[in-house]
Scaffold this active site. Structure first.
Site, mmCIF file in Angstrom:
data_model
loop_
_atom_site.group_PDB
_atom_site.id
_atom_site.type_symbol
_atom_site.label_atom_id
_atom_site.label_comp_id
_atom_site.label_asym_id
_atom_site.label_seq_id
_atom_site.Cartn_x
_atom_site.Cartn_y
_atom_site.Cartn_z
ATOM 1 N N LYS A 118 -46.197 1.722 49.975
ATOM 2 C CA LYS A 118 -46.041 0.485 50.751
ATOM 3 C C LYS A 118 -46.273 0.748 52.238
ATOM 4 O O LYS A 118 -46.883 -0.063 52.943
ATOM 5 C CB LYS A 118 -44.651 -0.107 50.504
ATOM 6 C CG LYS A 118 -44.478 -0.600 49.059
ATOM 7 C CD LYS A 118 -43.017 -0.852 48.718
ATOM 8 C CE LYS A 118 -42.849 -1.311 47.274
ATOM 9 N NZ LYS A 118 -41.425 -1.264 46.867
ATOM 10 N N THR A 143 -44.440 -9.530 32.192
ATOM 11 C CA THR A 143 -43.328 -10.247 32.835
ATOM 12 C C THR A 143 -43.834 -11.090 34.014
ATOM 13 O O THR A 143 -43.563 -12.291 34.094
ATOM 14 C CB THR A 143 -42.295 -9.235 33.372
ATOM 15 O OG1 THR A 143 -41.931 -8.370 32.299
ATOM 16 C CG2 THR A 143 -41.072 -9.934 33.901
ATOM 17 N N GLU A 193 -49.726 -10.254 49.008
ATOM 18 C CA GLU A 193 -48.412 -10.448 49.618
ATOM 19 C C GLU A 193 -47.297 -9.794 48.820
ATOM 20 O O GLU A 193 -46.363 -9.227 49.389
ATOM 21 C CB GLU A 193 -48.132 -11.952 49.788
ATOM 22 C CG GLU A 193 -46.845 -12.300 50.491
ATOM 23 C CD GLU A 193 -46.816 -11.746 51.909
ATOM 24 O OE1 GLU A 193 -46.204 -10.694 52.103
ATOM 25 O OE2 GLU A 193 -47.412 -12.346 52.819
ATOM 26 N N GLY A 202 -41.557 -7.226 47.694
ATOM 27 C CA GLY A 202 -41.290 -8.341 46.771
ATOM 28 C C GLY A 202 -41.431 -9.722 47.347
ATOM 29 O O GLY A 202 -42.542 -10.174 47.617
ATOM 30 N N ASP A 238 -43.046 5.500 45.989
ATOM 31 C CA ASP A 238 -43.231 4.042 45.989
ATOM 32 C C ASP A 238 -43.173 3.499 47.428
ATOM 33 O O ASP A 238 -44.041 2.725 47.849
ATOM 34 C CB ASP A 238 -42.145 3.394 45.119
ATOM 35 C CG ASP A 238 -42.181 1.884 45.195
ATOM 36 O OD1 ASP A 238 -43.067 1.292 44.557
ATOM 37 O OD2 ASP A 238 -41.334 1.290 45.902
#
Lengths: 309, 309
Positions: free
Chosen positions: A203, A11, A127, A132, A199
């Site tokens: 980050k 994707t 980045e 996102g 998750d």
């Protein structure tokens, strides 16, 4: 001419291919260079695909790309951990710049990969790995030149923010809201990574590693998920003017890192309390510039692709 | 070695001098270059100053700096309009990079100065001109490479946001709250520029000029201030779930720019409604990355100096 080797054509990979084709003109105008994808790694050369790609640039051998002396930049969007880690490392050692959004690899190996990149005088850019579409890595990298970062805080996982926002609005329980999130494509079939906070913890590890200039991985981040929160809890605390959010938080006290991901009660008349749906927000506090907050879509093909490109 | 000529040694100018001295090590580490201020323009060579500067680098003749072939970068923080405009233009033509936060000059001449800079292959940078410490100009410049900007919106004036926030919290009227803001140093003795919306309009002109790639100046921005808002109005709309904020807003419809600064009612359960005190927020909507919002201190010596450096 800048030549790019793309590892992966799922994707996000096909999103990158499309944007680099569609926006050729603006990219050339802004960089003064032609940019072209010259090779793409795929698992299956003969698979039918939704995008129009010249089959002659596809390969199923990663070393066709990593060892190609003509290629300047490797963009890794293949997923997994061990394979991409090996390829990214090799690519940097071969003198290529690397772009990736692979949180799993970065939250384990960022400090090492950064050192290799520095030695080779090449860049590793990531980045899109955190939040996102929000340009948070660049902002943080620029902040640390002049500022000591005193605090990182934020909503870094879209799935859990969607679930908590819906539970608050609709007064529904966790399990049925998780099911809704899965039906709508906000949560995966196995939602463990999101709902247990792993998750968000990855980050936080990436952000903390940059902000505090040290090795930080997921094991350094205390982690508590949202599975035990009930509709009753949310309604109860609402009466006292609070909302619950899954917040990441990191700071350094006397050179010890303190980092957590956990559900936190926050004043409903605050910016973070009003970050709804699957959106993300990141707060960075610098001793000179003060508090900055960055809000946007935390996931999705287009925002992620935008920041990769 | 990068040599800097500083035009002005007021609050912000001395802040820059201090930071470049204090953070020498990190700046060298990150840029791989020594950075030094070699000349400073002041009005009065003999004035007593709060900072320790070698008097031999002071001058009261701007052309000592603008015509100095050794100087690479001019940082303009002198204030005013006609003089700095003339010096910035001349500096760019002389092949120097220019850094400025001068809204008055930029909102009138940005498009022209950008063109001169491009012709000389030099940069004119003005991050600190809009929204103080928020890195919004860079974010916008990067967004426009891949995105069509569909909307700019935001709280761009700290003084009026402080006044409206206080009026909401304390149920006080406009004139007494303005007086409080003046006493606390948030508003100037002549507050016209802020309370009539002209300051926010200049910032909207700068952002719109970049986002929509055209000449935009303050006259293209419809402007209505906050002087007619009463405590009664604010209390009345609160009952319906709204808060009032002085918002800038710009978009392009069928190639016509529509830009306003005016008081707007917004849902109190939203991010912008919860931007308090003298803080700023800017929303940028791009057709690929989606909606981003950037929050931080809109003014103040340290945030502004941070972004200038």
């Amino acid at each position: 001419m800048i030549k790019i080797g793309l590892l992966g054509l799922g994707t996000v990979g096909s999103g990158i291919y499309d944007i680099l084709t569609d926006k050729k003109f603006m990219i050339e105008k802004c960089t003064n260079k032609k940019v072209e994808i010259t090779k793409i790694l795929v698992r299956n050369l003969n698979k039918d695909r939704n995008i129009v790609v010249n089959k002659s640039i596809l390969t199923d051998n990663p070393y066709d790309i990593i060892e190609d002396p003509e290629i300047d930049i490797i963009v890794e969007v293949m997923g997994g951990i061990e394979e991409p880690y090996k390829y990214i490392k090799q690519a940097l050692e071969n003198g290529k710049h690397v772009v990736t959004a692979n949180k799993a690899v970065l939250s384990e190996h960022l400090y090492e990969l950064n050192s290799i990149a520095k030695k080779s005088n090449r860049a590793i850019l990531f980045e899109a790995s955190v939040a996102g579409g929000i340009p948070i890595i660049k902002a943080l990298n620029e902040m640390i030149v002049l500022n000591n970062i005193t605090e990182i805080k934020g909503i870094l996982n879209g799935t859990t923010n969607f679930i908590l926002s819906k539970m608050t609005e609709e007064k529904t329980d966790f399990s049925e809201t998780l099911k809704l999130a899965q039906d709508l494509g906000y949560a995966e079939a196995d939602p463990t990574d999101d709902i247990e906070g792993y998750d968000a913890a990855r980050k936080m590890a990436i952000l903390s590693s940059i902000a505090f200039d040290r090795v930080v991985n997921i094991n350094d981040v205390e982690c508590r998920g949202i599975t035990e929160i009930s509709a009753f809890d949310i309604d109860f605390i609402k009466n006292f003017g609070f909302t619950v959010k899954l917040l990441g938080n990191a700071s350094v006290l006397e050179s010890n890192l303190s980092a957590q991901v956990e559900p936190v009660l926050i004043d409903k008349n605050s910016i973070m309390a009003n970050v709804g749906n699957a959106n993300n927000i990141v707060l960075l506090n610098g001793d000179i510039v003060g508090e900055l907050q960055f809000y946007g879509q935390g996931a999705g093909k287009n925002p992620t692709t935008n920041n990769l490109v």
